[in-house]
Design an enzyme around this catalytic site. Structure first.
Site, PDB file in Angstrom:
ATOM      1  N   GLY A  11       0.811  -1.216   0.000  1.00  0.00           N
ATOM      2  CA  GLY A  11       0.000   0.000   0.000  1.00  0.00           C
ATOM      3  C   GLY A  11       0.848   1.271   0.000  1.00  0.00           C
ATOM      4  CG  ASN A  33      -5.795  -8.691   0.674  1.00  0.00           C
ATOM      5  OD1 ASN A  33      -5.449  -7.515   0.566  1.00  0.00           O
ATOM      6  ND2 ASN A  33      -6.944  -9.053   1.224  1.00  0.00           N
ATOM      7  CG  ASN A  36      -6.818   0.599  -1.672  1.00  0.00           C
ATOM      8  OD1 ASN A  36      -7.398   0.816  -2.739  1.00  0.00           O
ATOM      9  ND2 ASN A  36      -6.418   1.578  -0.870  1.00  0.00           N
ATOM     10  CE  LYS A  85      -5.951   4.629   1.892  1.00  0.00           C
ATOM     11  NZ  LYS A  85      -4.768   5.385   1.558  1.00  0.00           N
ATOM     12  CB  SER A 125      -5.818   7.364  12.043  1.00  0.00           C
ATOM     13  OG  SER A 125      -6.344   8.546  11.495  1.00  0.00           O
ATOM     14  CE1 TYR A 149      -9.120   3.653   8.759  1.00  0.00           C
ATOM     15  CE2 TYR A 149      -9.419   5.978   9.284  1.00  0.00           C
ATOM     16  CZ  TYR A 149      -8.579   4.908   8.993  1.00  0.00           C
ATOM     17  OH  TYR A 149      -7.221   5.093   8.957  1.00  0.00           O
ATOM     18  CE  LYS A 153      -6.621   2.489  11.164  1.00  0.00           C
ATOM     19  NZ  LYS A 153      -5.651   1.451  10.802  1.00  0.00           N
ATOM     20  CG  PHE A 178      -1.486  14.543  12.580  1.00  0.00           C
ATOM     21  CD1 PHE A 178      -0.943  13.677  13.541  1.00  0.00           C
ATOM     22  CD2 PHE A 178      -2.414  15.467  13.009  1.00  0.00           C
ATOM     23  CE1 PHE A 178      -1.310  13.750  14.887  1.00  0.00           C
ATOM     24  CE2 PHE A 178      -2.782  15.563  14.348  1.00  0.00           C
ATOM     25  CZ  PHE A 178      -2.229  14.697  15.279  1.00  0.00           C
ATOM     26  CG  ASN A 179      -4.258  15.234   7.118  1.00  0.00           C
ATOM     27  OD1 ASN A 179      -4.266  15.360   8.342  1.00  0.00           O
ATOM     28  ND2 ASN A 179      -5.347  15.324   6.397  1.00  0.00           N
ATOM     29  CG  ASN A 198     -13.876  10.586  -0.219  1.00  0.00           C
ATOM     30  OD1 ASN A 198     -14.752  11.095  -0.899  1.00  0.00           O
ATOM     31  ND2 ASN A 198     -13.876   9.299   0.102  1.00  0.00           N
ATOM     32  N   GLY A 294     -18.835  17.147   9.537  1.00  0.00           N
ATOM     33  CA  GLY A 294     -17.877  16.422  10.384  1.00  0.00           C
ATOM     34  C   GLY A 294     -16.457  16.956  10.310  1.00  0.00           C
TER      35      GLY A 294
END
Ligand code: NAD
Ligand code: UDP
Length: 333
Positions: A11, A33, A36, A85, A125, A149, A153, A178-179, A198, A294
């Protein structure tokens, strides 16, 4: 040299961490696997590092295959990235998120216990802070979840804290990212989201190549310097370096410890857009729309704990994050 097992190694963050570990001289055993990701990532990691990646292609929840990997290799520690995620998808298909995220962690932990491996780095996260009232956010801030999600976590963090309180052989780092953005500077590996993205960086790259008509900026009336949302963007190579520091120093952590991985600085949506426009030398279509439900106004880390523990801090600028994203997208040589 130690050997580390990485789940979800193909990933976005896993592949960059493979590179960091191999470049530091460690052995890597990879499991994914490809739910993604794509198998050709390993060849690209080998191209960057000049080292080979031993990889196994199965679902981490397959207990017998997982035990066989531990039988074949002397594993010194595990970095557990594997999981689903996407926040929106987790609201639509919560059970899948609990099955994969909790299920993979439970299978992994029970195999690790059988195999006497007690060193674990877990991908948590900053989402576990919910809408924090404290800025910058320290690890001691209150925790909450507003979607399946985030809840997965939080539950896993709690499970791992309980486990380590009951058995002092465990050394666990709960890394709260963080991001994560950007890509490897070679342009060979990066983020490849399936479906409609997104997150801000993948949305902007799809605006650049025309797959999306414009960037919709979610809100211009936040209590931030320019009214748009502020986040702590961290270059994925810095993040990979944080995993290297964590796994190499796990022995110094008794029990389960949460550690923020962020830069400690925030950038607004406008700043990010302007940086992309500066790097590309052209303006990008954008418009202002209503706030996304949100969304917090600002979210950035108190990154002092990782610095104190491991002398780890981020080094890459927003310009480098944007340039590397553009190179990965094929917009920059
Ligand atoms: P990613 O989707 O690119 O990587 C996850 C990898 O796990 C994928 O390659 C996928 O194929 C694999 N995988 C999923 N389920 C699996 C299973 N059951 N068995 C084996 N492999 C499986 O995501 P990423 O951005 O690299 O994130 C890695 C971890 O970090 C995830 O746990 C994610 O929740 C967490 N995280 C990511 C972010 C972010 O913004 N990217 C932020 C905070 C935390
Ligand atoms: N954002 C935006 N338009 C988009 C995607 C994101 O304005 O199409 C904003 C979002 O409101 C937030 C910031 O960009 O202020 C980062 O969003 P992202 O989803 O990447 O991260 P998160 O909000 O989950 O931290």
């Amino acid at each position: 040299m130690p050997t580390y097992l990485l789940t979800g190694a193909a990933g976005f963050i896993g592949s960059h961490t493979c590179v960091a570990l191999l470049e530091a001289g460690h052995e890597v055993v990879a499991i994914d696997n490809f739910a993604n990701s794509h198998a050709d990532v390993y060849e690209r990691v080998e191209q960057i590092t000049g080292r080979s990646v031993k990889h196994y292609d199965f679902d981490v929840r397959d207990r017998s295959q997982l035990a066989a990997v531990f039988g074949r290799h002397q594993i010194d520690g595990v970095i557990h990235f594997a999981g689903l995620k996407a926040v929106g998808e987790s609201v639509e298909r919560p059970w899948e998120y609990y099955e994969v995220n909790l299920g993979s962690t439970m299978t992994l932990i029970s195999v690790m216990r059988e195999q006497d491996c007690f060193n674990l780095v877990f991908s948590s996260s900053a989402t576990v802070y919910g809408e924090s009232k404290i800025l910058p956010i320290p690890e001691s801030a209150p925790l909450s979840a507003s979607n399946p999600y985030g809840r997965s976590k939080l539950i896993i963090e709690d499970m791992l804290r309980d486990l380590s309180s009951s058995d002092n052989r465990w050394h666990i780092a709960l890394l709260r990212y963080f991001n994560p953005v950007g890509a490897h500077p070679s342009g060979l590996i990066g983020e490849d989201p399936k479906g409609r993205p997104n997150n801000l960086f993948p949305v902007i790259t799809q605006v650049i190549d025309g797959r999306l008509p414009e960037l919709q900026i979610f809100g211009d009336d936040y209590d931030t310097p320019d009214g748009t949302g502020v986040r702590d963007y961290i270059h994925v190579c810095d993040l990979a370096g944080g995993h290297l520091a964590a796994v190499e120093n796990l022995g110094g952590l008794g029990g389960a410890h949460a550690i923020n991985l962020g830069s400690g600085n925030g950038h607004s949506v406008r700043e990010v857009l302007e940086q992309f426009q500066a790097v590309l030398g052209r303006s990008l279509p954008h418009c202002y729309v209503a706030r996304r439900p949100g969304d917090a106004a600002s979210c950035y880390a108190d990154a002092s704990r990782a610095a104190e523990l491991w002398s780890w801090r981020t080094t890459k600028t927003l310009q480098e994050m944007v340039e590397d994203s553009c190179r990965w997208g094929g917009f920059l040589k």
